[in-house]
Scaffold this motif. Structure first.
Motif, PDB file in Angstrom:
ATOM      1  N   SER A  80     -14.759  18.085  -7.859  1.00 14.66           N
ATOM      2  CA  SER A  80     -14.112  16.782  -7.845  1.00 14.66           C
ATOM      3  C   SER A  80     -13.840  16.338  -6.430  1.00 14.66           C
ATOM      4  CB  SER A  80     -12.847  16.757  -8.696  1.00 14.66           C
ATOM      5  OG  SER A  80     -12.028  17.827  -8.353  1.00 14.66           O
ATOM      6  N   ARG A  81     -13.998  15.059  -6.254  1.00 12.65           N
ATOM      7  CA  ARG A  81     -13.846  14.444  -4.953  1.00 12.65           C
ATOM      8  C   ARG A  81     -12.387  14.108  -4.744  1.00 12.65           C
ATOM      9  NH1 ARG A  81     -17.586  10.585  -2.146  1.00 12.65           N
ATOM     10  NH2 ARG A  81     -19.068  11.391  -3.654  1.00 12.65           N
ATOM     11  N   VAL A  82     -11.861  14.462  -3.593  1.00 13.04           N
ATOM     12  CA  VAL A  82     -10.463  14.194  -3.290  1.00 13.04           C
ATOM     13  C   VAL A  82     -10.401  13.290  -2.074  1.00 13.04           C
ATOM     14  CG1 VAL A  82      -8.279  15.234  -2.604  1.00 13.04           C
ATOM     15  CG2 VAL A  82      -9.819  16.478  -4.128  1.00 13.04           C
ATOM     16  N   GLU A  83      -9.921  12.084  -2.264  1.00  6.30           N
ATOM     17  CA  GLU A  83      -9.817  11.170  -1.124  1.00  6.30           C
ATOM     18  C   GLU A  83      -8.362  10.849  -0.895  1.00  6.30           C
ATOM     19  OE1 GLU A  83     -12.392   7.802  -1.354  1.00  6.30           O
ATOM     20  OE2 GLU A  83     -14.077   9.007  -2.020  1.00  6.30           O
ATOM     21  N   VAL A  84      -7.844  11.340   0.198  1.00  2.22           N
ATOM     22  CA  VAL A  84      -6.435  11.125   0.462  1.00  2.22           C
ATOM     23  C   VAL A  84      -6.230  10.138   1.600  1.00  2.22           C
ATOM     24  CG1 VAL A  84      -5.697  13.320  -0.457  1.00  2.22           C
ATOM     25  CG2 VAL A  84      -6.425  13.175   1.907  1.00  2.22           C
ATOM     26  N   GLY A  85      -7.279   9.353   1.864  1.00  6.39           N
ATOM     27  CA  GLY A  85      -7.130   8.322   2.874  1.00  6.39           C
ATOM     28  C   GLY A  85      -7.144   8.827   4.285  1.00  6.39           C
ATOM     29  N   GLN A  86      -8.038   9.761   4.562  1.00 11.36           N
ATOM     30  CA  GLN A  86      -8.184  10.214   5.936  1.00 11.36           C
ATOM     31  C   GLN A  86      -9.576   9.824   6.386  1.00 11.36           C
ATOM     32  OE1 GLN A  86      -5.447  14.247   5.845  1.00 11.36           O
ATOM     33  NE2 GLN A  86      -7.585  14.334   5.307  1.00 11.36           N
TER      34      GLN A  86
ATOM     35  N   LEU B  78       4.864  -3.601   5.921  1.00 10.93           N
ATOM     36  CA  LEU B  78       4.877  -4.869   5.195  1.00 10.93           C
ATOM     37  C   LEU B  78       3.683  -4.938   4.260  1.00 10.93           C
ATOM     38  CD1 LEU B  78       5.841  -7.095   8.217  1.00 10.93           C
ATOM     39  CD2 LEU B  78       7.195  -6.766   6.141  1.00 10.93           C
ATOM     40  N   VAL B  79       2.706  -4.113   4.558  1.00 12.44           N
ATOM     41  CA  VAL B  79       1.499  -4.079   3.749  1.00 12.44           C
ATOM     42  C   VAL B  79       1.216  -2.632   3.422  1.00 12.44           C
ATOM     43  CG1 VAL B  79      -1.005  -4.114   4.076  1.00 12.44           C
ATOM     44  CG2 VAL B  79       0.312  -6.190   4.441  1.00 12.44           C
ATOM     45  N   SER B  80       0.697  -2.381   2.228  1.00 12.42           N
ATOM     46  CA  SER B  80       0.293  -1.009   1.978  1.00 12.42           C
ATOM     47  C   SER B  80      -1.182  -0.932   1.666  1.00 12.42           C
ATOM     48  CB  SER B  80       1.135  -0.354   0.889  1.00 12.42           C
ATOM     49  OG  SER B  80       1.178  -1.168  -0.242  1.00 12.42           O
ATOM     50  N   ARG B  81      -1.762   0.133   2.149  1.00 14.84           N
ATOM     51  CA  ARG B  81      -3.185   0.374   2.024  1.00 14.84           C
ATOM     52  C   ARG B  81      -3.436   1.072   0.704  1.00 14.84           C
ATOM     53  NH1 ARG B  81      -7.151   1.918   6.342  1.00 14.84           N
ATOM     54  NH2 ARG B  81      -5.504   1.143   7.697  1.00 14.84           N
ATOM     55  N   VAL B  82      -4.401   0.572  -0.035  1.00 12.68           N
ATOM     56  CA  VAL B  82      -4.728   1.156  -1.322  1.00 12.68           C
ATOM     57  C   VAL B  82      -6.162   1.649  -1.277  1.00 12.68           C
ATOM     58  CG1 VAL B  82      -5.016   0.695  -3.780  1.00 12.68           C
ATOM     59  CG2 VAL B  82      -3.219  -0.473  -2.493  1.00 12.68           C
ATOM     60  N   GLU B  83      -6.336   2.962  -1.359  1.00  9.49           N
ATOM     61  CA  GLU B  83      -7.703   3.483  -1.333  1.00  9.49           C
ATOM     62  C   GLU B  83      -7.992   4.157  -2.659  1.00  9.49           C
ATOM     63  OE1 GLU B  83      -8.624   5.813   2.104  1.00  9.49           O
ATOM     64  OE2 GLU B  83      -7.643   4.386   3.437  1.00  9.49           O
ATOM     65  N   VAL B  84      -8.859   3.559  -3.424  1.00 12.56           N
ATOM     66  CA  VAL B  84      -9.139   4.106  -4.734  1.00 12.56           C
ATOM     67  C   VAL B  84     -10.516   4.735  -4.793  1.00 12.56           C
ATOM     68  CG1 VAL B  84      -7.560   2.617  -5.948  1.00 12.56           C
ATOM     69  CG2 VAL B  84      -9.869   1.831  -5.502  1.00 12.56           C
TER      70      VAL B  84
END
Lengths: 150, 150
Positions: A80-86, B78-84
């Motif tokens: 499974s792919r884990v993307e934690v925003g790095q 003020l903004v949040s980043r959403v990485e899906v």
DNA sequence: TTTCGTGCAAATTATTTGCACTTGG
DNA sequence: CCAAGTGCAAATAATTTGCACGAAA
């Protein structure tokens, strides 16, 4: 202690079998990647996998091959792919008995796995109520790890 | 209906004030981006923001500026980043009263917001127990939306 | 031998940076 | 006037793709 590493059939064996069942040949690069992943409990990035194999593995595997192999394994739900925003993706073996989520330290970047039954229960209840066929879920907690919080 | 759009002070006004307080000047591009975000309930990507401004906004804003402005806003919370995990990042105004998470349809790619008090409670309890200073959390549910599930 | 697997290099895509020009205060 | 804001083009960085060659069945 690797989750499930001592099970009757290791993740690596299952993966190899599943791959064969799906009609894939048994290639050296693929075996090397599976072998490395089998020894991991936490998620690795493609680059980390490449470096680790080049340094300590039985053979080097090209970056592109690493990505291709991971893609296959993900398709078969073995990884499974884990993307934690790095900005980079991480990959880990999917072990049914080792379901977990991740804590990410925004100071040192460390990614730490954790499990929580209460959380799972909430998500299950929530999913049932949703007008959406929920197949998967990911939870990421962010903050400062013990060391970085000082 | 935009969450909190009719509040005494809109998100846009707060953002403008916060920016001024942080010593930033009042630039045209920045105002345009804030203005657009203020009208959004869901997360937009940088490209979507650029296109929308070029098409319907008062003025066009260069892609690089969009990213720079979003980065500032994120820094000020003020903004949040959403990485899906669609390879591109999305951004949405942070409204304290509008805390939510996201459902992602793996067929059509649609990103749908949802709230759940039980889930929040679980996360809060969990955070308290953790040897980690949890400041933020993200939950992503994946599956087929009603339309795509057929 | 025939198809699949792999390496290498080039292509793509999102995002960031450098720099010159503009503008707010 | 001067620093901060912005646009444009070039630079990065992760990931993907095209293609030729080596290896499994």
């Amino acid at each position: 202690m690797a989750v499930g590493r001592d099970a009757v059939s290791s993740w690596g064996e299952q993966a190899t079998r599943a791959l064969a069942g799906a009609g894939f040949r048994r290639g050296g690069a693929r075996a090397a990647v599976i072998d490395l992943l089998d020894r991991q409990d936490c998620a690795l990035s493609a680059v980390e996998i490449e470096d680790e194999l080049r340094r300590h593995g039985e053979r080097g595997v090209a970056r592109a091959s690493v990505y291709r192999i991971l893609e296959e394994l993900e398709g078969l739900r073995l990884v499974s792919r884990v993307e934690v925003g790095q900005k980079l993706a991480r990959f880990e073996p999917s072990r049914p008995e080792g379901h977990h989520h991740h804590l990410v330290c925004h100071e040192c970047g460390q990614v730490i796995p954790f499990e929580d039954a209460g959380l799972e229960r909430s998500i299950m209840r929530l999913s049932r109520r949703m007008a959406f066929d929920v197949e998967q879920h990911d939870v990421v907690l962010r903050g400062a790890c013990r060391d970085c919080a000082g």
